[in-house]
Design a protein around this motif. Structure first.
Motif, PDB file in Angstrom:
ATOM      1  N   ARG A  14       0.873  -1.181   0.000  1.00 21.70           N
ATOM      2  CA  ARG A  14       0.000   0.000   0.000  1.00 21.70           C
ATOM      3  C   ARG A  14       0.907   1.227   0.000  1.00 21.70           C
ATOM      4  O   ARG A  14       1.985   1.208   0.598  1.00 21.70           O
ATOM      5  CB  ARG A  14      -0.957   0.011   1.184  1.00 21.70           C
ATOM      6  CG  ARG A  14      -0.260  -0.018   2.514  1.00 21.70           C
ATOM      7  CD  ARG A  14      -1.221  -0.121   3.661  1.00 21.70           C
ATOM      8  NE  ARG A  14      -0.454  -0.361   4.890  1.00 21.70           N
ATOM      9  CZ  ARG A  14      -0.959  -0.384   6.085  1.00 21.70           C
ATOM     10  NH1 ARG A  14      -2.255  -0.179   6.264  1.00 21.70           N
ATOM     11  NH2 ARG A  14      -0.204  -0.608   7.135  1.00 21.70           N
ATOM     12  N   GLU A  15       0.435   2.264  -0.706  1.00 23.35           N
ATOM     13  CA  GLU A  15       1.241   3.472  -0.861  1.00 23.35           C
ATOM     14  C   GLU A  15       0.332   4.688  -0.945  1.00 23.35           C
ATOM     15  O   GLU A  15      -0.830   4.578  -1.318  1.00 23.35           O
ATOM     16  CB  GLU A  15       2.082   3.416  -2.150  1.00 23.35           C
ATOM     17  CG  GLU A  15       3.177   2.379  -2.170  1.00 23.35           C
ATOM     18  CD  GLU A  15       4.342   2.679  -1.236  1.00 23.35           C
ATOM     19  OE1 GLU A  15       4.499   3.842  -0.793  1.00 23.35           O
ATOM     20  OE2 GLU A  15       5.109   1.738  -0.939  1.00 23.35           O
ATOM     21  N   ALA A  29      -3.534   4.227  -1.979  1.00 23.31           N
ATOM     22  CA  ALA A  29      -3.710   3.200  -3.009  1.00 23.31           C
ATOM     23  C   ALA A  29      -3.187   1.853  -2.529  1.00 23.31           C
ATOM     24  O   ALA A  29      -2.225   1.780  -1.765  1.00 23.31           O
ATOM     25  CB  ALA A  29      -2.967   3.602  -4.282  1.00 23.31           C
ATOM     26  N   LYS A  30      -3.826   0.810  -3.019  1.00 24.11           N
ATOM     27  CA  LYS A  30      -3.362  -0.556  -2.781  1.00 24.11           C
ATOM     28  C   LYS A  30      -2.610  -1.006  -4.029  1.00 24.11           C
ATOM     29  O   LYS A  30      -3.079  -0.810  -5.154  1.00 24.11           O
ATOM     30  CB  LYS A  30      -4.551  -1.486  -2.535  1.00 24.11           C
ATOM     31  CG  LYS A  30      -4.139  -2.931  -2.308  1.00 24.11           C
ATOM     32  CD  LYS A  30      -5.350  -3.806  -2.065  1.00 24.11           C
ATOM     33  CE  LYS A  30      -4.920  -5.260  -1.884  1.00 24.11           C
ATOM     34  NZ  LYS A  30      -6.078  -6.135  -1.716  1.00 24.11           N
ATOM     35  N   ILE A  31      -1.460  -1.591  -3.833  1.00 21.32           N
ATOM     36  CA  ILE A  31      -0.688  -2.139  -4.939  1.00 21.32           C
ATOM     37  C   ILE A  31      -1.217  -3.555  -5.154  1.00 21.32           C
ATOM     38  O   ILE A  31      -1.136  -4.399  -4.269  1.00 21.32           O
ATOM     39  CB  ILE A  31       0.823  -2.151  -4.611  1.00 21.32           C
ATOM     40  CG1 ILE A  31       1.285  -0.755  -4.144  1.00 21.32           C
ATOM     41  CG2 ILE A  31       1.617  -2.656  -5.790  1.00 21.32           C
ATOM     42  CD1 ILE A  31       0.992   0.378  -5.104  1.00 21.32           C
ATOM     43  N   ASP A  32      -1.783  -3.796  -6.329  1.00 17.18           N
ATOM     44  CA  ASP A  32      -2.521  -5.039  -6.569  1.00 17.18           C
ATOM     45  C   ASP A  32      -1.965  -5.783  -7.781  1.00 17.18           C
ATOM     46  O   ASP A  32      -2.355  -5.521  -8.916  1.00 17.18           O
ATOM     47  CB  ASP A  32      -4.001  -4.715  -6.771  1.00 17.18           C
ATOM     48  CG  ASP A  32      -4.881  -5.952  -6.828  1.00 17.18           C
ATOM     49  OD1 ASP A  32      -4.341  -7.074  -6.837  1.00 17.18           O
ATOM     50  OD2 ASP A  32      -6.112  -5.789  -6.879  1.00 17.18           O
ATOM     51  N   GLY A 101       1.856   9.446  -9.604  1.00 14.23           N
ATOM     52  CA  GLY A 101       3.088   9.602  -8.840  1.00 14.23           C
ATOM     53  C   GLY A 101       3.167   8.469  -7.836  1.00 14.23           C
ATOM     54  O   GLY A 101       2.318   8.350  -6.956  1.00 14.23           O
ATOM     55  N   LEU A 102       4.183   7.617  -7.993  1.00 13.13           N
ATOM     56  CA  LEU A 102       4.333   6.436  -7.135  1.00 13.13           C
ATOM     57  C   LEU A 102       5.796   6.283  -6.758  1.00 13.13           C
ATOM     58  O   LEU A 102       6.652   6.102  -7.638  1.00 13.13           O
ATOM     59  CB  LEU A 102       3.817   5.191  -7.866  1.00 13.13           C
ATOM     60  CG  LEU A 102       4.018   3.838  -7.182  1.00 13.13           C
ATOM     61  CD1 LEU A 102       3.306   3.786  -5.835  1.00 13.13           C
ATOM     62  CD2 LEU A 102       3.512   2.707  -8.080  1.00 13.13           C
ATOM     63  N   CYS A 103       6.094   6.387  -5.479  1.00  7.62           N
ATOM     64  CA  CYS A 103       7.444   6.164  -4.939  1.00  7.62           C
ATOM     65  C   CYS A 103       8.501   7.005  -5.651  1.00  7.62           C
ATOM     66  O   CYS A 103       9.534   6.492  -6.087  1.00  7.62           O
ATOM     67  CB  CYS A 103       7.792   4.685  -4.974  1.00  7.62           C
ATOM     68  SG  CYS A 103       6.783   3.704  -3.851  1.00  7.62           S
ATOM     69  N   GLY A 104       8.232   8.287  -5.770  1.00  4.27           N
ATOM     70  CA  GLY A 104       9.218   9.211  -6.300  1.00  4.27           C
ATOM     71  C   GLY A 104       9.286   9.302  -7.810  1.00  4.27           C
ATOM     72  O   GLY A 104      10.110  10.041  -8.340  1.00  4.27           O
ATOM     73  N   ARG A 105       8.451   8.578  -8.516  1.00  2.00           N
ATOM     74  CA  ARG A 105       8.423   8.625  -9.978  1.00  2.00           C
ATOM     75  C   ARG A 105       7.005   8.917 -10.445  1.00  2.00           C
ATOM     76  O   ARG A 105       6.048   8.588  -9.750  1.00  2.00           O
ATOM     77  CB  ARG A 105       8.870   7.280 -10.556  1.00  2.00           C
ATOM     78  CG  ARG A 105      10.317   6.973 -10.267  1.00  2.00           C
ATOM     79  CD  ARG A 105      10.773   5.631 -10.816  1.00  2.00           C
ATOM     80  NE  ARG A 105      10.278   5.368 -12.141  1.00  2.00           N
ATOM     81  CZ  ARG A 105       9.842   4.157 -12.542  1.00  2.00           C
ATOM     82  NH1 ARG A 105       9.859   3.130 -11.728  1.00  2.00           N
ATOM     83  NH2 ARG A 105       9.415   3.983 -13.769  1.00  2.00           N
ATOM     84  N   VAL A 106       6.879   9.510 -11.636  1.00  2.00           N
ATOM     85  CA  VAL A 106       5.573   9.734 -12.246  1.00  2.00           C
ATOM     86  C   VAL A 106       5.523   8.906 -13.521  1.00  2.00           C
ATOM     87  O   VAL A 106       6.412   9.010 -14.373  1.00  2.00           O
ATOM     88  CB  VAL A 106       5.340  11.228 -12.563  1.00  2.00           C
ATOM     89  CG1 VAL A 106       4.010  11.424 -13.273  1.00  2.00           C
ATOM     90  CG2 VAL A 106       5.388  12.052 -11.272  1.00  2.00           C
ATOM     91  N   ILE A 107       4.493   8.061 -13.625  1.00  2.00           N
ATOM     92  CA  ILE A 107       4.364   7.150 -14.765  1.00  2.00           C
ATOM     93  C   ILE A 107       2.974   7.282 -15.386  1.00  2.00           C
ATOM     94  O   ILE A 107       1.996   7.544 -14.686  1.00  2.00           O
ATOM     95  CB  ILE A 107       4.596   5.682 -14.328  1.00  2.00           C
ATOM     96  CG1 ILE A 107       3.613   5.298 -13.212  1.00  2.00           C
ATOM     97  CG2 ILE A 107       6.035   5.457 -13.901  1.00  2.00           C
ATOM     98  CD1 ILE A 107       3.507   3.822 -12.945  1.00  2.00           C
ATOM     99  N   PRO A 108       2.865   7.093 -16.701  1.00  2.00           N
ATOM    100  CA  PRO A 108       1.539   7.042 -17.317  1.00  2.00           C
ATOM    101  C   PRO A 108       0.934   5.664 -17.086  1.00  2.00           C
ATOM    102  O   PRO A 108       1.645   4.655 -17.094  1.00  2.00           O
ATOM    103  CB  PRO A 108       1.838   7.280 -18.800  1.00  2.00           C
ATOM    104  CG  PRO A 108       3.218   6.748 -18.983  1.00  2.00           C
ATOM    105  CD  PRO A 108       3.942   6.988 -17.684  1.00  2.00           C
ATOM    106  N   ALA A 109      -0.368   5.620 -16.877  1.00  2.00           N
ATOM    107  CA  ALA A 109      -1.016   4.333 -16.631  1.00  2.00           C
ATOM    108  C   ALA A 109      -2.436   4.328 -17.162  1.00  2.00           C
ATOM    109  O   ALA A 109      -3.110   5.361 -17.193  1.00  2.00           O
ATOM    110  CB  ALA A 109      -1.036   4.021 -15.136  1.00  2.00           C
ATOM    111  N   LEU A 143       6.549   2.827   1.273  1.00  2.00           N
ATOM    112  CA  LEU A 143       7.965   3.034   0.980  1.00  2.00           C
ATOM    113  C   LEU A 143       8.205   4.372   0.291  1.00  2.00           C
ATOM    114  O   LEU A 143       9.305   4.906   0.341  1.00  2.00           O
ATOM    115  CB  LEU A 143       8.508   1.891   0.114  1.00  2.00           C
ATOM    116  CG  LEU A 143       8.531   0.514   0.779  1.00  2.00           C
ATOM    117  CD1 LEU A 143       9.047  -0.534  -0.196  1.00  2.00           C
ATOM    118  CD2 LEU A 143       9.356   0.536   2.048  1.00  2.00           C
ATOM    119  N   GLY A 144       7.179   4.908  -0.350  1.00  2.00           N
ATOM    120  CA  GLY A 144       7.282   6.214  -1.005  1.00  2.00           C
ATOM    121  C   GLY A 144       7.047   7.377  -0.059  1.00  2.00           C
ATOM    122  O   GLY A 144       7.056   8.527  -0.472  1.00  2.00           O
TER     123      GLY A 144
END
Length: 159
Positions: A14-15, A29-32, A101-109, A143-144
């Motif tokens: 979870r993050e 958010a839950k990491i699933d 934005g997840l753990c210090g990075r921004v990604i498209p999803a 962790l983020g």
């Protein structure tokens, strides 16, 4: 030019994530890894057409037990999918592309839009997002990093 490979970005189960394009700084958010596509809690979904393309307008409620700070969002429809839940129920959902934005990075999803009122987490992060260089530590959380206590209280409906 190729994108750098970030295979060592660790995330817990979870993050706290952000949705920077729409101004949401904190969202639990839950990491699933069981879900292919990420999912976001939304309300008031309304499809419309803009310049001959399919679009959707929806409301995001970032806080778990509150409608404070809701954000109205308009995004182009990327896809429509039938999603099967872990309980075996199927639901047709709209899919949009959003930066997370997840753990210090921004990604498209790819993100499906659905009601998660009865769920503990307002968002699920699925494998399509995670395969962009994340390693999940199922024994770890946040962790983020975590927001300050005022944000965490707001998330629990205690302003």
């Amino acid at each position: 030019m190729t994108e750098p490979h970030h295979s060592s970005t660790f995330t817990g189960w979870r993050e706290w994530v952000s949705l920077p394009e729409i101004g949401v700084s904190w969202l639990k958010a839950k990491i699933d890894t069981g879900a292919q596509t990420s999912a976001l809690h939304t309300t008031k979904l309304e499809e419309f057409s803009r310049d001959g393309e399919d679009w959707v307008r929806f409301t995001v409620h970032p806080w778990q037990d509150s409608e404070l700070d809701e954000v109205i969002v308009e995004r182009p429809v990327h896809d429509r999918r039938t999603i099967r839940s872990s309980s075996g129920h199927s639901q047709d959902r709209l899919v949009v592309i959003m930066n997370i934005g997840l753990c210090g990075r921004v990604i498209p999803a790819e993100v499906t839009l659905t009601s998660r009122d009865e769920m503990v987490f307002r968002m699920l992060i699925g494998r399509q997002a995670l395969r962009q260089g994340y390693v999940v530590d199922s024994a770890a959380s946040y962790l983020g990093g975590k927001p300050g206590s005022a944000v965490r209280k707001r998330n629990r409906g205690r302003i």
